[in-house]
Scaffold this motif. Structure first.
Motif, PDB file in Angstrom:
ATOM      1  N   THR A  42       0.852  -1.191   0.000  1.00  0.00           N
ATOM      2  CA  THR A  42       0.000   0.000   0.000  1.00  0.00           C
ATOM      3  C   THR A  42       0.889   1.243   0.000  1.00  0.00           C
ATOM      4  N   LYS A  44       1.064   5.677  -0.558  1.00  0.00           N
ATOM      5  CA  LYS A  44       0.356   6.960  -0.650  1.00  0.00           C
ATOM      6  C   LYS A  44       0.973   7.712  -1.809  1.00  0.00           C
ATOM      7  N   ASP A  45       0.185   7.999  -2.845  1.00  0.00           N
ATOM      8  CA  ASP A  45       0.740   8.634  -4.043  1.00  0.00           C
ATOM      9  C   ASP A  45       0.619  10.150  -3.974  1.00  0.00           C
ATOM     10  N   GLN A  49      -3.786   9.688  -2.301  1.00  0.00           N
ATOM     11  CA  GLN A  49      -4.580   8.460  -2.284  1.00  0.00           C
ATOM     12  C   GLN A  49      -3.743   7.290  -1.774  1.00  0.00           C
ATOM     13  N   ASN A  50      -4.320   6.489  -0.888  1.00  0.00           N
ATOM     14  CA  ASN A  50      -3.688   5.235  -0.489  1.00  0.00           C
ATOM     15  C   ASN A  50      -4.041   4.174  -1.521  1.00  0.00           C
ATOM     16  N   THR A  52      -3.499   0.349  -2.947  1.00  0.00           N
ATOM     17  CA  THR A  52      -3.041  -1.004  -2.641  1.00  0.00           C
ATOM     18  C   THR A  52      -2.832  -1.786  -3.938  1.00  0.00           C
TER      19      THR A  52
END
Length: 314
Positions: A42, A44-45, A49-50, A52
């Protein structure tokens, strides 16, 4: 030619909006200490957004040239099934299926059945949101500084199971950066050259907060437009007042005509760069594309600014 300049200005506008939109956005984050090929993972971009990723991606679509260059640098070329029509490096990228230019063809992306889409804020929240609503896994990457580019490479490495290769690429970039900064560190402040960055003949330039402004500073130069923010368009009279020692054009009209056209502008004969014939063109893909070749662009700029230090011919 006018059409080409129109495209450039459109791109600059989109880049400007992207910078503004991302100024408060979270930085991409990944546990860069993760093991090679650990899945699920997972992340975080850059959109906050997280994301997966359940298993190692086998089919990757890249929506902008910078993420395509990152993917190729990480050895993912055989997994890339789609790129934008703006992609031109490496040569193999031009042979991939095209999914649009600044405007992405969502249906085309879906038809390629990717298990990972690499995007950038330039692609627009609507397009990125639409792809996610259709069930695609999208990782947004956005490097607005040299460190940001390195973090983006590590992020893509973690997302694709290429952690070790990503670390190698970043280490190489750090070596290239340090090679430049160490050489220019000894140049006294009063000996550092003033630089005008020209993005196109209508005098758009790179101000503070931009990637190219950082490269000029790392290369030991003083950006004359640093008092401006983003990607401003200034007057010819203002450039004359700034009196740059070096002019760097990140475009060419063919046959190196940009240099002669700049030198022959009315009222510019008294500018130091014109008098000393220090007008050069550089490959824009190296200096404004936030990818793994940017430190090559840094070195090219430093060689232009201080040829005596780098043993390069002026």
């Amino acid at each position: 030619m006018k059409r080409w300049y129109g495209w450039l200005l459109s791109l600059l506008l989109v880049m400007t909006m992207g910078l503004a939109g991302c100024s408060q956005a979270p930085q991409p984050h990944a546990d860069h200490n993760g093991k090679q090929g650990d899945f699920p993972v997972t992340l975080k971009d850059a959109s906050g957004q997280n994301v997966t990723i359940k298993q190692e991606p086998r089919r990757i679509v890249s929506l902008v040239p910078s993420t395509t260059e990152i993917a190729f640098a990480l050895g993912l070329d055989k997994k890339i099934v789609g790129v934008s029509s703006l992609d031109n490096y490496p040569a193999e990228a031009t042979k991939k299926e095209k999914v649009g230019d600044l405007k992405i063809n969502v249906e085309k992306v879906v038809s390629l059945k990717p298990d990972l889409v690499l995007a950038n804020p330039i692609n627009g929240q609507d397009t990125i949101g639409q792809l996610r609503k259709l069930g695609l896994t999208v990782v947004v990457v956005d490097g607005q500084s040299l460190k940001g580019v390195e973090d983006s490479i590590l992020l893509v490495g973690k997302a694709t199971g290429a952690v070790d290769k990503a670390r190698q690429v970043v280490a190489k970039m750090e070596r290239e950066k340090n090679e430049v900064t160490k050489k220019v560190a000894s140049i006294p402040a009063d000996k550092r050259v003033k630089v005008w960055i020209e993005l196109d003949p209508t005098l758009f330039t790179a101000g503070s907060g931009t990637f190219m402004d950082e490269l000029i500073r790392l290369a030991g130069g003083n950006n004359v437009a640093a008092s401006q923010k983003g990607w401003p368009q200034v007057s010819a009279e203002q450039v004359v007042k700034w009196n740059p020692d070096v002019i760097i054009a990140t475009y060419d009209t063919g046959g190196n005509k940009a240099v002669s056209q700049i030198a022959s502008r009315s009222g510019w004969a008294g500018i130091n760069a014109v008098k000393q014939k220090r007008i050069v063109t550089v490959n824009p893909d190296l200096v404004n594309r936030p990818g793994p070749r940017v430190t090559q662009g840094l070195k090219q700029i430093a060689q232009v600014l201080y040829p005596q230090v780098f043993g390069a011919k002026q």
